[in-house]
Design a protein around this motif. Structure first.
Motif, PDB file in Angstrom:
ATOM      1  N   GLU A 154       9.123   3.247   9.188  1.00  0.00           N
ATOM      2  CA  GLU A 154       7.786   3.747   8.891  1.00  0.00           C
ATOM      3  C   GLU A 154       7.352   3.185   7.536  1.00  0.00           C
ATOM      4  O   GLU A 154       8.172   2.733   6.741  1.00  0.00           O
ATOM      5  N   GLN A 155       6.059   3.223   7.291  1.00  0.00           N
ATOM      6  CA  GLN A 155       5.540   2.713   6.024  1.00  0.00           C
ATOM      7  C   GLN A 155       6.191   3.406   4.836  1.00  0.00           C
ATOM      8  O   GLN A 155       6.244   4.629   4.764  1.00  0.00           O
ATOM      9  N   GLU A 161       8.657   0.365  -2.183  1.00  0.00           N
ATOM     10  CA  GLU A 161       8.587  -1.067  -1.896  1.00  0.00           C
ATOM     11  C   GLU A 161       8.752  -1.879  -3.181  1.00  0.00           C
ATOM     12  O   GLU A 161       9.464  -2.891  -3.203  1.00  0.00           O
ATOM     13  N   THR A 224       1.625  -5.174   6.066  1.00  0.00           N
ATOM     14  CA  THR A 224       1.431  -4.668   7.423  1.00  0.00           C
ATOM     15  C   THR A 224       1.176  -5.833   8.366  1.00  0.00           C
ATOM     16  O   THR A 224       0.289  -6.662   8.115  1.00  0.00           O
ATOM     17  N   THR A 226      -0.130  -6.856  11.929  1.00  0.00           N
ATOM     18  CA  THR A 226      -0.933  -6.361  13.045  1.00  0.00           C
ATOM     19  C   THR A 226      -0.798  -7.335  14.216  1.00  0.00           C
ATOM     20  O   THR A 226      -1.148  -8.515  14.098  1.00  0.00           O
ATOM     21  N   GLU A 238       0.744  -1.915  14.726  1.00  0.00           N
ATOM     22  CA  GLU A 238       0.992  -2.236  13.323  1.00  0.00           C
ATOM     23  C   GLU A 238       2.452  -1.984  12.969  1.00  0.00           C
ATOM     24  O   GLU A 238       3.029  -0.962  13.369  1.00  0.00           O
ATOM     25  N   TYR A 239       3.043  -2.904  12.199  1.00  0.00           N
ATOM     26  CA  TYR A 239       4.451  -2.844  11.835  1.00  0.00           C
ATOM     27  C   TYR A 239       4.605  -3.138  10.341  1.00  0.00           C
ATOM     28  O   TYR A 239       3.811  -3.872   9.752  1.00  0.00           O
ATOM     29  N   VAL A 240       5.646  -2.565   9.747  1.00  0.00           N
ATOM     30  CA  VAL A 240       6.009  -2.918   8.378  1.00  0.00           C
ATOM     31  C   VAL A 240       6.750  -4.253   8.423  1.00  0.00           C
ATOM     32  O   VAL A 240       7.652  -4.454   9.250  1.00  0.00           O
ATOM     33  N   THR A 449      -1.055  -8.411   6.367  1.00  0.00           N
ATOM     34  CA  THR A 449      -1.878  -7.965   5.236  1.00  0.00           C
ATOM     35  C   THR A 449      -0.966  -7.524   4.103  1.00  0.00           C
ATOM     36  O   THR A 449      -0.189  -6.570   4.260  1.00  0.00           O
ATOM     37  N   ARG A 451       0.705  -5.864   0.753  1.00  0.00           N
ATOM     38  CA  ARG A 451       0.583  -4.517   0.184  1.00  0.00           C
ATOM     39  C   ARG A 451       1.210  -4.471  -1.205  1.00  0.00           C
ATOM     40  O   ARG A 451       0.568  -4.110  -2.183  1.00  0.00           O
TER      41      ARG A 451
END
Length: 462
Positions: A154-155, A161, A224, A226, A238-240, A449, A451
């Motif tokens: 999960e995020q 991070e 992320t 997509t 959407e995945y980390v 994307t 982060r």
């Protein structure tokens, strides 16, 4: 000593007189005839090593001219080549590509939409040659490459991070891991390191820097991914993901510098405009040696990514769902449709054979894309390697406002660790425009994307 002694060694033409002149000058200094003959044999077999020698330079240059299978003279006009995103490409990059296409060993080429001025071949340039490899056609950072890992988590929070990146990455021109925690990799145990002295000398440097990233545009970042279509074997959503950009570090840079000098010595009559495009014949010892070192540097660069991704995955106690990687500073042996084998240099260009996955990043605050190649032969099965610079580093440092760059990052929700103004998003072309210009080269299969991004601190921190 007379001409018969010289011809007995195998010298011919103008080299006979030059060798005899050199032998007589050496004899005046007290060197014996036997030693002179030994020296002449060394010059004969390795003339590129004597181009600056006060006694043997003229002879060495003549021998190099005799050895050259292909004359150094450039074509009167460049061979035709295709450009993608011509409106995005600066004139300096086109001029460099024109020079490359005038080389007598060149057979085809292409310019990608991220192309900009570089050393020798422009960054974003693709060049096919006949049985020859150009060290600066590959680039200084041999094997510079990308790697993406899709993680089954999960995020995480930004703080977590950032902590993971600080603990598990190292950056900078001289960056290395502390000896007590220095990682290892099978690439360091290859027998290739023992094939010739230069590689033996550079192995320790490579071991010191394994699993690290350089300066400039190298990065490791969380973001992320997509996915809209099942090309990666994952359900849309959407995945980390973890994305990295790194190369062969100091090891690759020294290989590039050494063999560029060798190539230039082998082609002393090459037009100064093309001097950084001096080539090595692949059926000569020097060409074979560079090819061996280049391929090792490419494997070493990918090993750096493997170490980085493995460290973070192990810390998270997970196994990536999917990984994608590609190199964009290498030369490959490739066959044309007519069956002819050529050497394809991609200097800042992504391999894009039919069905081949690759990664085209944006900037520290702009998206990147996972793509699948369409195998376009006019582009030599290639695509861009990124957005491409629209400002040089010094120009960016002079002209970009740090506050505006910071606002750009904040508006896009990007946390930056390190990073200099010379790497600001405004210094790059718009990645969406670059991707749009190559729809016939690749299909987009996922969007990354950023982060939390970690880079070298740069000359002027943002």
């Amino acid at each position: 000593m007379n001409g018969n002694d010289i011809t007995a060694l195998g010298f011919r033409g103008k080299a006979i007189g030059l060798a005899l002149d050199a032998a007589r000058e050496r004899a005046k200094t007290g060197v014996t005839n036997r030693d002179v003959l030994t020296e002449l044999a060394h010059v004969q077999h390795h003339p590129e090593s004597f181009t600056d020698d006060p006694d043997y330079a003229a002879l060495a240059r003549e021998l190099l001219g005799q050895l050259a299978k292909v004359p150094d003279a450039l074509r009167d006009r460049p061979l035709a080549y295709r450009q993608w995103g011509e409106d995005l490409i600066e004139e300096g990059a086109r001029a460099q590509m024109d020079t490359a296409m005038r080389l007598p060993v060149s057979v085809a080429g292409a310019l990608m939409p991220d192309a900009h001025f570089g050393y020798g071949l422009p960054i974003g340039g693709v060049l096919a040659t006949d049985n020859a490899v150009i060290p600066y056609g590959v680039g200084v950072d041999i094997g510079c490459s990308m790697k993406l890992s899709v993680l089954p988590i999960e995020q995480l929070s930004r703080e977590e991070e950032a902590r993971l990146l600080r603990r598990n990455t190292r950056f900078g021109a001289g960056g290395s891991w502390e000896r007590k925690v220095r990682p290892d990799h099978d690439v360091l145990d290859e027998d290739t390191w023992d094939e010739f002295p230069l590689l033996r000398q550079l192995r320790d440097k490579a071991a010191e820097q394994i699993g690290t990233s350089g300066s400039g545009n190298h990065f490791v970042e969380f973001g992320t991914l997509t996915i809209d279509r099942p090309d990666l074997g994952l359900e849309p959503g959407e995945y980390v993901a973890l994305l990295s950009h790194s190369g062969s570090r100091g090891f690759g840079a020294q290989v590039a510098g050494h063999y560029t000098r060798v190539a230039q010595n082998l082609h002393p009559k090459l037009d100064p405009e093309a001097r950084k495009l001096a080539w090595l014949d692949l059926d000569r010892e020097e060409g074979e040696a560079y090819w061996t070192a280049m391929e090792l540097a490419g494997r070493y660069a990918l090993a750096n990514h493997e170490v980085i991704h493995q460290r973070i995955a192990q810390t998270l106690k997970v196994t990536p769902l999917v990984t994608v990687s590609n190199s964009h500073n290498l030369a490959w042996k490739q066959r044309f449709s007519d069956g002819r084998e050529v050497v394809v240099h991609r200097k800042g260009a992504t391999p894009a054979a039919h069905g081949q996955l690759g990664i085209i990043p944006g900037s520290m605050a702009d998206p990147g894309f996972v793509v699948r190649g369409r195998g376009n032969p006019a582009a030599l099965e290639s695509a861009s390697h990124g957005a491409g610079r629209q400002m040089g580093r010094k120009q960016a440092e002079r002209e970009l406002d740090r506050a505006a760059v910071t606002r750009y990052l904040e508006e896009r929700g990007v946390t930056l660790l390190g990073g200099g103004v010379d790497e600001a998003p405004q210094a790059y072309k718009r990645i969406e425009e670059v991707i749009a210009r190559q729809a016939d080269l690749v299909d987009v299969v996922a969007k990354f994307t950023p982060r939390v991004v970690r880079m070298d601190t740069g000359k002027e921190d943002i």
